[in-house]
Design an enzyme around this catalytic site. Structure first.
Site, PDB file in Angstrom:
ATOM      1  N   THR A  63       0.860  -1.175   0.000  1.00 45.42           N
ATOM      2  CA  THR A  63       0.000   0.000   0.000  1.00 45.42           C
ATOM      3  C   THR A  63       0.896   1.224   0.000  1.00 45.42           C
ATOM      4  OG1 THR A  63      -1.353   1.376   1.500  1.00 45.42           O
ATOM      5  CG2 THR A  63      -0.225  -0.479   2.478  1.00 45.42           C
ATOM      6  N   CYS A  88      -1.687   4.998  -5.584  1.00 42.31           N
ATOM      7  CA  CYS A  88      -2.497   4.165  -4.690  1.00 42.31           C
ATOM      8  C   CYS A  88      -2.591   2.815  -5.376  1.00 42.31           C
ATOM      9  CB  CYS A  88      -3.878   4.762  -4.468  1.00 42.31           C
ATOM     10  SG  CYS A  88      -4.967   3.679  -3.514  1.00 42.31           S
TER      11      CYS A  88
END
Length: 240
Positions: free
Chosen positions: A93, A206
């Site tokens: 992430t 992202c």
């Protein structure tokens, strides 16, 4: 019974801290295994240990700004991976790289940093000015942008209202596996606006954005951080 010779390969074990969200963790697992197989052939796949965190425990901490507790949770996950035999740890992430220092301090094996992998890929293409899309935390806080700037990149982000739209689509749609044409259009307009301001490429900062937007959608080079991070992890795992 026919026995085929087994090609012995020295391969490090990649420890993945995933689940944030599991949608992108799934992409990491697929990409890393595909890339290992493409390089080694046969029935080869990656050596992976996965510690998948419940994102419902993390998201409120992000919202409340309690990064210390979030870092504690990820540090514990990293310790468990190292104890299980991981040779290095990958945080699957972008946003949670805000606590990468806490994770690195908790273990003796390396953390394979997503920003470093992305910056290297961008500089290899001779690009210096990039747009950045991601969560509000990634776009607005120094932990990500400053690390890119330290590697001689000039970073642009969208206008405030667009940053909020980009952030909301990630949490309300992409983390749930939902993709829609209106949301895709928001991202494409954001990319075009960054291009008009001089961006030579755009970082999909992202790990879920690649579920919505691909290189075929943009005239600018797009750096999908999930793809770039996975490629860097495989290169590291197969190094002598």
């Amino acid at each position: 019974m026919i026995r085929y010779p087994v090609k012995r390969v020295a391969m490090k074990t990649i420890g993945i801290i995933g689940g944030m969200s599991w949608e992108s963790t799934l992409s990491y697992y697929r990409l890393i295994n595909q890339k290992v197989n493409a390089k080694l052939g046969g029935l080869h796949s990656a050596k992976i240990l996965l510690n998948s965190i419940d994102f419902a425990d993390i998201e409120p901490l992000q919202r409340q700004g309690d990064w210390q507790q979030a870092g504690h949770l990820l540090a514990n996950a990293a310790r468990a991976l190292e104890s299980a035999g991981a040779d290095g740890v990958l945080i699957a992430t972008n946003t949670m790289h805000k606590v990468a220092p806490a994770v690195a301090d908790a273990i003796t094996v390396p953390v394979l940093h997503i920003v470093d992998a992305t910056a290297a890929a961008i500089r290899q293409r001779g690009i210096r000015k990039v747009g950045l899309l991601g969560t509000r935390f990634t776009m607005e806080e120094d932990f990500y942008r400053h690390r890119l700037e330290q590697q001689e990149l000039d970073v642009l982000t969208p206008a405030t209202d667009v940053r909020q739209q980009v952030h909301d689509i990630i949490f309300n749609e992409l983390c749930h596996g939902i993709t829609s044409e209106p949301s895709k259009q928001v991202y494409l307009e954001a990319i075009e606006a960054l291009a008009e301001r001089g961006a030579e490429a755009v970082i999909l900062g992202c790990t879920e954005i690649g579920l919505l937007v691909s290189q075929n959608d943009s005239r600018l080079p797009l750096f999908d951080t999930t793809e770039v991070h996975a490629e860097a992890a495989v290169k590291w795992a197969l190094e002598g």
